[in-house]
Design a protein around this motif. Sequence first.
Motif, short mmCIF file in Angstrom:
data_model
loop_
_atom_site.label_atom_id
_atom_site.label_comp_id
_atom_site.label_asym_id
_atom_site.label_seq_id
_atom_site.Cartn_x
_atom_site.Cartn_y
_atom_site.Cartn_z
N LYS A 31 8.30 3.14 3.91
CA LYS A 31 8.16 1.74 3.53
C LYS A 31 8.89 1.44 2.23
O LYS A 31 9.58 0.42 2.11
CB LYS A 31 6.68 1.39 3.40
N SER A 32 8.74 2.31 1.24
CA SER A 32 9.41 2.09 -0.04
C SER A 32 10.92 2.10 0.11
O SER A 32 11.63 1.27 -0.49
CB SER A 32 8.97 3.17 -1.05
N GLU A 33 11.43 3.00 0.94
CA GLU A 33 12.87 3.07 1.17
C GLU A 33 13.38 1.82 1.86
O GLU A 33 14.44 1.27 1.51
CB GLU A 33 13.18 4.31 2.02
N ARG A 34 12.63 1.34 2.84
CA ARG A 34 13.03 0.13 3.55
C ARG A 34 12.99 -1.09 2.64
O ARG A 34 13.83 -1.99 2.74
CB ARG A 34 12.12 -0.10 4.76
N LEU A 35 12.01 -1.11 1.73
CA LEU A 35 11.91 -2.22 0.80
C LEU A 35 13.13 -2.25 -0.13
O LEU A 35 13.71 -3.32 -0.37
CB LEU A 35 10.62 -2.10 -0.02
N ARG A 36 13.53 -1.10 -0.64
CA ARG A 36 14.70 -1.04 -1.52
C ARG A 36 15.95 -1.54 -0.81
O ARG A 36 16.76 -2.28 -1.38
CB ARG A 36 14.92 0.40 -2.02
N ALA A 37 16.11 -1.12 0.45
CA ALA A 37 17.28 -1.55 1.21
C ALA A 37 17.28 -3.05 1.44
O ALA A 37 18.33 -3.71 1.38
CB ALA A 37 17.33 -0.80 2.54
N LYS A 38 16.12 -3.61 1.69
CA LYS A 38 16.03 -5.04 1.97
C LYS A 38 16.33 -5.88 0.72
O LYS A 38 16.94 -6.96 0.80
CB LYS A 38 14.64 -5.36 2.51
N LEU A 39 15.89 -5.39 -0.44
CA LEU A 39 16.07 -6.14 -1.68
C LEU A 39 17.47 -5.99 -2.27
O LEU A 39 17.88 -6.79 -3.12
CB LEU A 39 15.04 -5.68 -2.72
N ALA A 40 18.19 -4.96 -1.83
CA ALA A 40 19.51 -4.66 -2.42
C ALA A 40 20.44 -5.86 -2.32
O ALA A 40 20.55 -6.50 -1.27
CB ALA A 40 20.13 -3.46 -1.71
N PRO B 82 0.84 -1.20 0.00
CA PRO B 82 0.00 0.00 0.00
C PRO B 82 0.88 1.24 0.00
O PRO B 82 1.97 1.24 0.56
CB PRO B 82 -0.78 -0.13 1.30
N THR B 83 0.40 2.30 -0.63
CA THR B 83 1.12 3.57 -0.56
C THR B 83 0.67 4.33 0.69
O THR B 83 -0.26 3.92 1.39
CB THR B 83 0.84 4.44 -1.80
#
Length: 337
Positions: free
Chosen positions: A241-250, A220-221
């Motif tokens: 949330k979007s920033e945390r997702l990017r960090a997790k997937l990196a 969700p946004t």
Amino acid sequence: MCHQGLTAGPGQVRCPAGHGYDLARAGYLTLTAGRAKALHGDSADMVQARDAFLGAGHYTALADRLADRLTDKITDGLTGQPASRLVGAPAASHGRQAASGAPQDSGVAVAKDKDKDKDNGTSGRAPVVVDVGAGTGYYLAHLLRSAPDAVGIAVDTSRYALRRAARAHPRIGAIGADVRDPLPIRTATATLVLDVFAPRNVAEMHRVLRPDGRLAIVTPTARHLAEIVGPLGLVTVDERKSERLRAKLAGFFVRQDKLTFDLELSLSPDDLLNLVMMGPTAHHRRAPEVRAAIEASWPHGARPTASFTIEIHAPVPGQTVHHVGPRPFGDDRQEKR
């Protein structure tokens, strides 16, 4: 337990070492790491609310958008051909058999530690879609209807959700497992991993994907249901949330596509109640107080806006996860669905 493959038998699956798991009468298979491991997940009331809300068609547009974006990524497979034309592809088996580990070398099995770039016996077989935190299997079933040669594995911790997921589509195999722990699925098996509002065990998602597979994540946004968040006391979406997702997937995945879209809903008071009580807010608020708040503000219903982001990621080659015995990966244990 021992990371050996599972073979289906009458009402049960077993490994060569003698470990056995019974198929529940409702059609799902619970695969946990030990007798002391208990699964909890969403309650019966939460699952019933979700089933009613999704069954009313309020999020059909989201399911349609996922099918539009992902069907070709399922049917192309490793050979670049539709699944129906893959050499040696078996006819689509019943989902419960697929979840039990039949036919051998496909379906659900705890994988041995291997180099995921190896074929692992999956070449030429039907595409496999793994839905982590699948709930009732609503989105997975919708996707399989657009990919008639694919099979699906629905993974969830709630036995109430698994009962519905096992019946959501004949090509779904439903398994009970904690998605934050190592997944009981063979390495490099999945053509697509789907995550809709669920915790993300990035290392395991990467391990179970084929080298040219795809990961699809729906979140969700910050605008999601903004009109009703305050009055109904909904759990809010973290703006980072979007920033945390990017960090997790990196390091594990690279994003290939991103789509954000808004969906205007037209909800009755009962729909509003189901919407609130099917999500994480249900862990903090009771249905009578939520209904009272709805009657006070929207006695004739409301038109909130649902806002979603769909991201599609490709696995980064060369990442191999090695583990001995089940243990958690990542830091999703505190994340609310």
